[in-house]
Design a protein around this motif. Structure first.
Motif, PDB file in Angstrom:
ATOM      1  N   UNK A   1      16.396 -14.269   1.957  1.00 42.58           N
ATOM      2  CA  UNK A   1      15.756 -13.019   1.524  1.00 42.58           C
ATOM      3  C   UNK A   1      14.818 -12.548   2.635  1.00 42.58           C
ATOM      4  N   UNK A   2      13.541 -12.932   2.579  1.00 44.22           N
ATOM      5  CA  UNK A   2      12.657 -12.433   3.647  1.00 44.22           C
ATOM      6  C   UNK A   2      13.009 -13.078   4.987  1.00 44.22           C
TER       7      UNK A   2
ATOM      8  N   UNK B   1      11.024 -17.023  -1.831  1.00 44.24           N
ATOM      9  CA  UNK B   1      11.851 -15.893  -2.296  1.00 44.24           C
ATOM     10  C   UNK B   1      13.045 -16.321  -3.134  1.00 44.24           C
ATOM     11  N   UNK B   2      13.807 -17.280  -2.630  1.00 40.15           N
ATOM     12  CA  UNK B   2      15.179 -17.433  -3.139  1.00 40.15           C
ATOM     13  C   UNK B   2      15.301 -18.306  -4.367  1.00 40.15           C
ATOM     14  N   UNK B   3      14.346 -19.205  -4.574  1.00 44.34           N
ATOM     15  CA  UNK B   3      14.512 -20.168  -5.652  1.00 44.34           C
ATOM     16  C   UNK B   3      15.380 -21.355  -5.252  1.00 44.34           C
TER      17      UNK B   3
ATOM     18  N   UNK C   1       5.150 -10.074  -1.957  1.00 40.44           N
ATOM     19  CA  UNK C   1       4.850 -10.294  -3.377  1.00 40.44           C
ATOM     20  C   UNK C   1       3.620  -9.522  -3.835  1.00 40.44           C
TER      21      UNK C   1
ATOM     22  N   UNK D   1      12.603  -8.629   1.846  1.00 36.85           N
ATOM     23  CA  UNK D   1      13.439  -9.730   1.383  1.00 36.85           C
ATOM     24  C   UNK D   1      14.245  -9.375   0.150  1.00 36.85           C
TER      25      UNK D   1
ATOM     26  N   UNK E   1      20.971 -10.401  -8.871  1.00 38.90           N
ATOM     27  CA  UNK E   1      20.932 -11.801  -9.321  1.00 38.90           C
ATOM     28  C   UNK E   1      20.003 -12.637  -8.436  1.00 38.90           C
ATOM     29  N   UNK E   2      19.989 -12.337  -7.132  1.00 34.31           N
ATOM     30  CA  UNK E   2      19.066 -13.053  -6.234  1.00 34.31           C
ATOM     31  C   UNK E   2      17.618 -12.836  -6.660  1.00 34.31           C
ATOM     32  N   UNK E   3      17.292 -11.610  -7.049  1.00 38.57           N
ATOM     33  CA  UNK E   3      15.929 -11.338  -7.513  1.00 38.57           C
ATOM     34  C   UNK E   3      15.634 -12.082  -8.806  1.00 38.57           C
TER      35      UNK E   3
ATOM     36  N   UNK F   1      17.000 -14.890  -9.909  1.00 39.05           N
ATOM     37  CA  UNK F   1      16.855 -16.334  -9.672  1.00 39.05           C
ATOM     38  C   UNK F   1      15.529 -16.657  -8.994  1.00 39.05           C
ATOM     39  N   UNK F   2      15.286 -15.966  -7.886  1.00 39.27           N
ATOM     40  CA  UNK F   2      14.055 -16.239  -7.138  1.00 39.27           C
ATOM     41  C   UNK F   2      12.825 -15.939  -7.971  1.00 39.27           C
TER      42      UNK F   2
ATOM     43  N   UNK G   1      12.077 -18.750 -10.381  1.00 40.58           N
ATOM     44  CA  UNK G   1      11.461 -19.925  -9.749  1.00 40.58           C
ATOM     45  C   UNK G   1      10.001 -19.647  -9.396  1.00 40.58           C
ATOM     46  N   UNK G   2       9.717 -18.439  -8.948  1.00 47.85           N
ATOM     47  CA  UNK G   2       8.307 -18.121  -8.669  1.00 47.85           C
ATOM     48  C   UNK G   2       7.497 -18.139  -9.973  1.00 47.85           C
TER      49      UNK G   2
ATOM     50  N   UNK H   1       6.604 -24.681  -6.096  1.00 48.64           N
ATOM     51  CA  UNK H   1       7.885 -25.339  -6.367  1.00 48.64           C
ATOM     52  C   UNK H   1       8.625 -25.627  -5.074  1.00 48.64           C
TER      53      UNK H   1
ATOM     54  N   UNK I   1      13.369 -27.246  -9.047  1.00 50.51           N
ATOM     55  CA  UNK I   1      14.069 -26.126  -9.689  1.00 50.51           C
ATOM     56  C   UNK I   1      15.273 -26.629 -10.478  1.00 50.51           C
ATOM     57  N   UNK I   2      15.606 -25.907 -11.544  1.00 44.33           N
ATOM     58  CA  UNK I   2      16.771 -26.328 -12.318  1.00 44.33           C
ATOM     59  C   UNK I   2      18.044 -26.232 -11.483  1.00 44.33           C
TER      60      UNK I   2
ATOM     61  N   UNK J   1      20.493 -21.483 -12.639  1.00 39.24           N
ATOM     62  CA  UNK J   1      19.773 -20.360 -13.231  1.00 39.24           C
ATOM     63  C   UNK J   1      20.799 -19.260 -13.438  1.00 39.24           C
TER      64      UNK J   1
END
Lengths: 156, 783, 297
Positions: free
Chosen positions: A100-101, A138-140, B257, B489, B673-675, B677-678, B681-682, B710, B715-716, B719
């Motif tokens: 992402x970033x 960003x990505x998780x 963010x 991002x 979907x990327x947003x 998921x991320x 986690x945030x 994290x 993380x799981x 997601x």
């Protein structure tokens, strides 16, 4: 404060550099060699953004003095592209949506490359453990882990 | 106003590859700190207040100036002007008073960062320490030490309501119906007070800015920025110079963010550079400074009381919120406003009472953080609804479906709710998580539970926040899209390329959207915040693309002598449905088309422009919070988790997280979907791990060692992200934003799941292993 | 207010040619010089301004610091400059001292462990040192080169308090040596951090068990606790219970309670003392149960 002349190899090129004794490898790469792909995220060995390969093993370049690198071989993210060809990891992390970033990406790629070099077929848990020192906000992470496994499969 | 379209699309709703990634994976991408300035560069460091609240009696910089290598030392005396995004309550350097630990008191520039650091020790500051405010609720009470005695004199827009001679920087109210009677007559009432701690954004790239001022006083600032245009405006204000004298260049940004919106540290190098004789001055926050001198997500105390009838139908919602705004609330006052006008969460009730107060405290300064107050608000409102549903004996999913806001209903501020897919989101996540089925734990020392939460959020911004875009065609028929919104991002450059390609009828691959954003050349964009770009900037890009398209077709129509209605652009060719002629854009978009027999030419270089600004947002009554339309729209969604609690340690093991958000129309589904998921986690990270430990205003954990976020291991494994599309009437192809929303419901979602697992509620984040374990211990769940 | 330098403060890097030279330099610059190995703690503390030494003396590569050897008769010697990843990947370590390998792998991150060393971890004398428990359970002894010659420092008496150890100015630890461990044995390091991995330990419980005819129960259990007292320490009361009483679920529970009673944790930013106490009990019980399952079969 002393300045020391050191010889080292960076991304395959021989280099001679004069470095002040309190400079880290990270500073030298970024400020003397303009290899700015390696990022400064915490200067404390915690975030992994500055990860480079030192003599074949990943290290936090903020936690290594430049003068310690006399005679060393260093590979940065810029060195992952060879003869215009990206490392398979660079393609799989794009394809997986693991960027992402992009600020953690160079360090993440170096850690992942080092993992595949020592363990060509890691489990998801092994990938996660190998990347635990590379923080991403960003990505998780999940897509990054997938990208490393895809790269491993592609290299089999 | 653009309208939603229904016709077939080529690039909309398609997961095109990101346009900004090759440079990011090869290390070629240029972030602010990567720009090389050569030997002329000076390095800045800042002398900071060690006190949370004190008067500055004296600042002596004489010794620091004498240190070899030091070029500039400045203090608050050099810069008297106020600035601030909403409420103008800040100076660049503290002048007569410091209001939080870490506040800038003086700035130094030297030939190395280390010399600048050494010079800080030579600056002598004499303080008179004052009693501090370290609790927002107490700070709002009469008699609390006043942080800003001149609050009543500060410049403020007409939708922010400071209370002079108090620490209340904004008091937003909603009064609708009669909550007292409703509570008295209700079948079930629940009341609970929630506390949400301060947390930090933690972009992996710390704040950095470089400033240079030329002999005519023209300022150039390179900054890691979500808001180059807002920064141009605020920096000009803080220096009392016209905007045209300030140029902000914003390269790629390593995570924002919200903390790189508005202005935090960027004015400091500018102020120093004004005295640096043309030298560029670089200022980079250390990670530690990033933690306690940067904008924080404000702490919140929320007292929430809700009631329903015997069927579980909501009758009243009361939400009283005290936001811990910190020493300055220039941005925080609008988070408070957003918290107020969305203070019911996505729930509907006939009787509503909301107080949302922004309180000055001697804590770090609050600013935008992904969700803009909504994570904090939903922590309380969603949990309390879950408690109410249980007490009323109604299944929570049934309760949600009965009580969430629906199209056509009036929201708390009186605005009529637009089309929304929130019920679809609830049904989707409930089904996916197997709601109502109690799954067995995977080990004997664990308990398992499920939680669900809903959310809403509107873009929080001035009513007239605008976007603009320019499109130019190049000789090779490639299309350059110029925007002022930032790629942080989220993938906005990719989405804009898709919108431009679709609207113009050119191949996606021929469209270029690239930074840096440069206020001197890029078209205006208010800020890259509020999940507003896809919708607002997307409309501007679409309008610019249609403008360019129309100009091309006009040229061809004239050259061919055809009716423009018969012409179209497809995959880079202008085609005529009438004559069946076609011509490549390559041949015409710069050089035009020759008239028959080369009797002159038609056309010329094609440039399209477009802008967008919502025109329909109205003010709200100061006493009742009522008005026609408080916001542009609400994005809604739902989230569910399935987790286990380790009875020996209190640690959480999240098996699965499922999210569904109504994005109106996903321009690029995979990026959505990327947003999601991320964002989960945030949200999970903030829910479980994160808290700024503030003791008398001093942060105890300002490093990655003790402010944990994290990692890969937390993380799981999976997601799931689902997209619901109930089109937005004024969004491009119906799109609305989703960047912030995925983390908004996560705290209450996890809290509800923990409750389901262990039977005891752990209401206040962080839901750490320690807190979960000790709660179990104190309630007899474990011994 | 925590406000570290942006980079390392001014310092001189000293690379001596021999242990003698290194030791002499440290003595000659007492208070101004500090030996360093991987630097993972040193650099952080210097940035913080917590350590202010002018000279950093690099002892990596000096005689004996760079080798790892295993002798089936005498045991294992790990040079002080060997990074943790080399230790945990070493086949003899994995085979014979698996508890040590496992403990190494819990420290921070992979890239940090390419610099961090076991001896550095020990010399920092952090109450939270992750590898210290395994080193104590395996009976580690430090080889110290000092002004008075070479001597041995057993870990049992090495730690004097948080950040304090038995080393004198001019002392350089060149290696850590372990005797041949009991065969077979079973070990477990239970680390509890705020994250699942990479954090400092809130509580670290090391357990090692083996059959022992000399013990009344027929087994010896070693229990070392970290992060719950000024220094890592052996929980002797717990060990004694399991040496004297038949090993059962009950006696394991009793030993875990005894471990909990033995600790003196503090409240800090990482955890409350109360949580630490309960975690000592629960994790000790888990670790004992796990090793018991293995060692009895």
């Amino acid at each position: 404060m002393s300045v020391t002349r050191i010889n080292l190899t960076v991304n395959g090129s021989k280099e001679v550099v004069d470095v002040p004794s309190n400079w880290t490898l990270l500073q030298m790469l970024r400020e003397k060699m303009a290899l700015t792909g390696t990022k400064n995220g915490c200067a404390a060995g915690e975030c992994g953004a500055c990860t480079v390969m030192l003599n074949g093993e990943p290290v936090n370049s903020c936690m290594v003095l430049a003068v310690e690198c006399d005679g060393a071989e260093v590979v940065t993210v810029e060195g992952l592209v060879q003869d215009g060809q990206m490392d398979v990891l660079q393609q799989t992390i794009i394809d997986a949506g693991g960027v992402q970033c992009g600020f953690c990406t160079p360090g993440m790629l170096i850690s992942a490359r080092a993992l595949l070099d020592r363990n060509p077929n890691p489990s998801a848990d092994e990938v996660r453990a190998a990347l635990v020192g590379n923080l991403c906000r960003c990505t998780g992470y999940i897509r990054i882990v997938e990208a490393v496994q895809t790269a491993a499969q592609a290299s089999q | 106003m653009a309208t939603a379209q229904t016709k077939e699309t080529t690039y909309i709703g398609v997961s095109k590859p990101r346009v900004d990634v090759r440079e990011k994976v090869t290390g070629a991408a240029v972030y602010t700190d990567d720009i090389q300035f050569g030997a002329a560069l000076l390095h800045a460091r800042v002398k900071r207040s060690p006190h949370p609240h004190a008067l500055i009696k004296k600042v002596d910089i004489s010794k620091a100036k004498e240190l070899p290598g030091v070029r500039v030392v400045v203090t608050g005396q050099d810069f008297p002007y106020f600035t601030g995004l909403y409420l103008k309550d800040r100076n660049i350097f503290a002048r007569d008073r410091v209001r939080f630990v870490g506040e800038a008191v003086a700035g130094v520039a030297a030939i190395t960062e280390e010399i600048a650091e050494q010079a800080l020790d030579l600056i002598e500051v004499e303080y008179e320490v004052l009693p501090g405010v370290f609790d927002a609720v107490k700070g709002a009470e009469p008699g609390a030490p006043l942080l800003h005695p001149n609050l009543g004199d500060y410049e403020v827009p007409n939708f922010i309501f400071p209370v002079p001679d108090s620490n209340i920087a904004n008091h937003f109210k909603v009064r609708k119906g009669d909550v007292e009677t409703a509570f008295a007559e209700a079948a079930t009432v629940v009341e609970h007070t929630f506390k949400v701690p301060h947390v930090q954004h933690v972009p992996i790239e710390p704040h950095i800015a470089i400033a240079q001022v030329d002999g005519d006083g023209n300022v150039t600032l390179w900054a890691s920025s979500q808001s180059p245009f807002a920064q141009r405006n605020l920096i000009a204000k803080s220096l009392n110079i016209p905007e045209s004298k300030v140029r902000v260049i914003a390269p790629l940004i390593g995570g924002g963010f919200g903390c790189k919106a508005g202005v935090t540290m960027e004015t400091i190098p500018v102020a120093i550079a004004m005295k640096a004789g043309g030298h560029p001055v670089k200022f980079r926050l250390t990670r530690e400074e990033e933690f306690y001198t940067n904008f924080v997500r404000q702490g919140l105390t929320a007292k929430v009381k809700v009631a329903c009838d015997k069927n579980g139908k909501l009758t009243a919602i009361q939400n009283q919120m005290w936001w811990d705004g910190g020493g300055y609330t220039d941005y925080g006052v609008n988070i408070t406003r957003a918290g107020g006008y969305s203070g019911t969460g996505p729930f509907n009730a006939p009787n509503i009472w909301v107080d949302s107060m922004c309180i000055y405290t001697n804590h770090p300064v609050g600013g935008a953080y992904r969700g803009f107050g909504m994570s904090e608000v939903h922590t309380g409102i969603v949990q309390v609804m879950s408690m109410l549903a249980e007490k009323a004996g109604v299944d929570f999913v049934d309760f949600l479906k009965m009580n969430v806001i629906q199209e056509g209903e009036k929201v708390l501020t009186g605005m009529t709710m637009h089309k929304t897919g929130i019920k679809d989101c609830i049904e989707k996540v409930a089904k996916e998580i197997n709601w109502g089925v109690k799954d067995a734990p995977t080990a004997p020392n664990r308990k398992r539970g499920k939680g669900i939460a809903v959310m809403w959020k509107a873009p929080a911004m001035p009513p007239n926040a605008g976007s603009s875009a320019l499109i130019k065609l190049n000789e090779d028929a490639s299309v350059t899209v110029m925007v002022g919104g930032q790629e942080i991002g989220q993938g906005t450059f990719t989405a804009m390329a898709q919108i431009a390609a679709e609207a113009m009828g050119v191949p996606f691959e021929s469209v270029k959207v690239k930074g840096p954003i440069d206020t001197q050349y890029s078209p205006y964009e208010w800020q890259t915040v509020a999940s507003r770009l896809t919708w607002s900037m997307g409309n501007a890009v679409r309008n610019a693309a249609m403008d360019a398209r129309h100009k091309i077709l006009e040229v061809v129509a004239e050259a061919w002598g055809e009716d423009i209605e018969n012409l179209d652009i497809k995959e880079g060719y202008v085609i005529s449905y009438a004559s069946e002629e076609s011509i490549s854009l390559k041949d015409i978009v710069v050089y035009g088309i020759p008239r028959e027999g080369y009797n002159g030419w038609v056309g010329g270089p094609i440039v399209g422009s477009g802008s967008f600004m919502p025109s329909y947002v109205t003010g709200l009554d100061k006493e009742t919070g009522q008005g026609d339309r408080a916001v542009v729209h609400y994005t809604t969604g739902a989230q569910a988790v399935d987790l286990e609690v380790d009875l020996d340690t209190g640690q959480l093991y999240i098996h699965r997280a499922v999210s569904a958000f109504d994005v109106g129309k996903a321009i690029n589904p995979d990026l959505v979907r990327c947003q999601i998921e991320g964002g989960f986690v945030q949200g999970m990270s903030s829910a479980i791990f994160e808290e700024m430990r503030l003791v008398e205003g001093v942060m105890q954990n300002p490093s990655f060692v003790d402010y944990r976020i994290a990692t890969t291991m937390d993380v799981p494994a999976k997601i799931d992200a689902y997209i619901v599309e109930a089109a937005q009437d004024d969004g491009p192809w119906g799109a609305r934003g989703v960047g912030e929303h995925p983390m908004v419901p996560t705290i209450p979602c996890l809290a509800n799941a923990i409750y389901d697992a262990i039977g005891v509620r752990v209401p206040n984040p962080p839901l750490s292993a320690e807190k979960v374990y000790l709660t179990m211990l104190d309630n007899g769940v474990v011994k | 207010m925590h406000n570290p330098h942006p980079g390392l403060p001014e310092l001189e890097y000293v690379k001596p040619a021999s242990l003698e030279e290194a030791s002499a330099f440290l003595v000659a610059h007492k208070g101004e010089a500090r030996p360093f190995l991987g630097g993972t703690d040193t650099f952080v503390r210097m940035r913080d301004g917590f350590w202010k030494e002018k000279y950093l003396v690099d002892i990596k590569g000096l005689d004996g610091t760079n080798v790892i050897t295993f002798d089936p008769a005498k045991g294992l010697t790990i040079g002080s400059a060997i990074p943790m990843n080399k230790v945990s990947a070493h086949p003899d370590v994995k085979k014979n001292y698996s508890l040590l390998a496992a403990a190494c792998d819990t420290v921070a991150s992979y890239q940090l462990r390419n610099r961090a060393t076991i001896v550095g971890n020990i010399c920092n004398a952090s109450p939270a040192g992750d590898t210290i428990g395994a080193c104590m359970a395996y009976g580690g002894v430090l080889t110290v080169f000092g002004a008075g010659g070479v001597r041995q420092e057993p870990l049992a008496t090495f730690f004097k308090g948080p950040g304090k150890n038995a080393l004198q100015t001019g002392d350089i630890v060149t290696a850590i040596t372990f005797p041949i461990p009991p065969k077979p044995h079973s070990g477990r390091y239970m680390k509890l951090g705020r994250n699942k991995m990479s954090d400092l330990s809130i509580v670290g419980v090391t357990v090692l068990a083996y059959k022992d005819a000399a013990a009344k129960s027929g087994y010896t259990f070693k229990v070392v606790l970290a992060s719950v007292a000024p220094v890592p320490f052996m929980a002797e009361a717990a060990q004694q219970i399991l040496a004297e009483e038949p090993v059962t679920e009950e006696s394991i529970g009793k030993a875990a309670e005894a471990a909990m009673q033995a600790v003196k944790p503090i409240d800090d930013v990482r955890s409350s003392a109360r949580y630490r106490s309960y975690m000592v009990r629960n994790l000790t019980r888990q670790a004992l149960s796990e090793v018991w399952q293995q060692v009895k079969s």
